[in-house]
Design a protein around this motif. Structure first.
Motif, short mmCIF file in Angstrom:
data_model
loop_
_atom_site.label_atom_id
_atom_site.label_comp_id
_atom_site.label_asym_id
_atom_site.label_seq_id
_atom_site.Cartn_x
_atom_site.Cartn_y
_atom_site.Cartn_z
N ARG A 184 47.95 -18.35 26.43
CA ARG A 184 49.16 -18.41 25.61
C ARG A 184 50.42 -18.03 26.38
O ARG A 184 51.46 -18.67 26.24
N GLU A 212 42.79 -13.91 32.51
CA GLU A 212 42.55 -15.20 31.86
C GLU A 212 43.69 -15.54 30.90
O GLU A 212 43.48 -15.71 29.70
N LYS A 234 41.42 -23.34 27.18
CA LYS A 234 41.40 -23.58 25.73
C LYS A 234 42.80 -23.59 25.11
O LYS A 234 43.00 -24.15 24.05
N THR A 267 41.81 -13.34 15.48
CA THR A 267 41.94 -13.41 16.94
C THR A 267 41.75 -12.03 17.57
O THR A 267 42.20 -11.78 18.69
N MET A 294 43.97 -27.76 19.04
CA MET A 294 43.34 -27.47 17.75
C MET A 294 43.62 -28.58 16.73
O MET A 294 43.39 -28.41 15.54
#
Ligand code: LLP
Length: 426
Positions: free
Chosen positions: A276, A273, A60, A162, A388
């Protein structure tokens, strides 16, 4: 930190002039550095190498197939949250048995597709989801590997949008309910419930929340093992920091050193995972100044890059360092920092052309004087930027370019007007 640096008063990505990319492919354009992706993947992997660790890059954060392929070829596996992301992983020939599938709202179609593909773990977020996975796996005559996502109720000290590991968020099941869930679903034939998953939020720039949530997870695993369940996997999610304002993100090794003692002697396989921490500093967004103008006490730099290409400032008030691609002589920054204010710089808001006052990329910044036509680089835009993006105001999705040493190639062509309206011509 990354391979974006100023030399001879202009910005380079690896050995390529960023201005050459803008000239070849136009603006706004995302520019990625292959070597930075690989370095960051390597840092996470080597930091955790003492532990039995599987690194599942979180698709993502930056999902371009060309980037996924590079990461896959260098040993990354993947964390997905939809069939779309799963199909991206399969398209780059990822080993399905090493893929984890998270998300609070997986549909029957997604569950069936993922079981059929043979993924390694569903990170299951509710009792109803376990029911559906068990049912669908039964119908397919299969057993689905599962980890239960628990909510450790730990504050990661990040933006509230977040934050995911606090009780009031929608993610996972409460820690206190986990034993009951294992009692109910531990012996169903369609699910092999053998792991615990936590993901507390993002970005988490301190290690302490990881320590507390990992301690809670390991204590739960001991209880579950005492109840007779076989638990071989702990997935602590992603959330490691990246550099936005300077060098605020702890190195991967700090996170590893903090959790290693808690895992010692547990025999658990660790899954990570990260998104960023691998992608953010591996990309920039480049826009061109359309106009400059005064407004009230403010000066505006209006660029062709907008909230449609980088939503984070509008959505989270996020800070992204921005600087001209070719600053006037003497203005090349020796390092990137939120505190830069060189003599002769001008206080500006960097805004886009979108019809929203929330459409800004940077507010109240001291930048070198810039003029119409000048290129601006917005840094740390490798993660949660292109993925995004939106077409708001009928703005076509921007181009993406990958730099590899002294070469660059288009890895997503800019959308055309026809691309944009194709699905409406029905
Ligand atoms: N695992 C799970 C279950 C997640 O929900 C996420 C991110 C990750 C891993 C990857 O986290 P990372 O290592 O990238 O921090 N749009 C926001 C970030 C949302 C993160 C969502 N989940 C932003 O731009 O900051």
């Amino acid at each position: 930190m990354d391979y974006f640096s100023y030399a001879r008063d202009e910005l380079f990505c690896e050995d390529v002039r960023v201005a050459d990319i803008a000239a070849a492919h136009g603006t706004p354009v995302y520019v990625y550095s292959r070597q930075t992706f690989l370095d960051h993947l390597d840092r996470v992997r080597s930091a955790f190498s003492e532990l039995n660790t599987l690194v599942c890059y979180s698709i993502k954060s930056c999902h371009n197939l060309n980037i996924l392929r590079i990461l896959e070829e260098h040993g990354a596996s993947f964390d997905v949250v939809s069939v779309g992301e799963l199909r991206r992983a399969l398209e780059v020939d990822a080993d399905p048995s090493q893929i984890v599938f998270a998300g609070v709202g997986k549909t029957d179609e997604e569950i069936g597709f993922a079981i059929d593909a043979g993924i390694g773990w569903f990170n299951v977020e509710s009792e109803q989801e376990l029911e559906r996975v068990n049912h669908i796996a039964g119908k397919l005559n299969r057993t689905a590997g599962c980890a239960l996502r628990v909510n450790p109720d730990v504050d990661p000290k990040t933006h509230r949008y977040t934050t995911t590991g606090k009780k009031e968020t929608k993610f996972g099941v409460d820690l206190e309910r986990a034993r009951r869930v294992f009692a109910e679903f531990g012996n169903r034939s369609g699910v092999d419930l053998r792991g615990i998953h936590i993901h507390i939020g993002s970005p988490v720039n301190t290690v302490d929340p990881y320590v507390r949530s990992t301690q809670k997870a390991v204590a739960l695993i001991e209880l579950l093992r005492g109840d007779g369940h076989t638990i071989d996997t702990l997935n602590i999610g992603g959330g490691f920091g990246a550099h936005y304002t300077g060098d605020e993100a702890p190195p991967a090794k700090s996170y590893a050193d903090a959790v290693a003692p808690i895992l010692h002697g547990t025999g658990l396989r660790l899954i990570l995972e990260p998104g960023r921490s691998i992608a953010a500093n591996a990309g920039i967004l480049v826009g061109r100044t359309i106009f400059t103008k005064a407004g009230g006490d403010k000066r505006f730099l209006i660029t062709d890059a907008a909230m449609t290409e980088l939503l984070r400032p509008a959505l989270y008030d996020a800070y992204h360092f921005a600087w001209p691609v070719k600053p006037p002589s003497g203005f090349a920054p020796a390092h990137r920092s939120a505190d830069l204010k060189p003599a002769g710089s001008v206080l500006v808001d960097v805004v886009g052309p979108v019809c929203e006052s929330g459409d800004f990329l940077a507010k109240d910044r001291w930048l070198p004087p810039m003029e119409r036509g000048d290129l601006l680089a917005v840094f740390s835009a490798g993660a949660y930027a292109a993925v995004m993006a939106s077409r708001y105001n009928s703005r076509p999705l921007a181009a993406e370019v990958l730099v590899e040493g002294d070469r660059f190639r288009l890895i997503r062509r800019r959308e055309t007007y026809d691309d944009m309206v194709r699905h409406e011509r029905v």
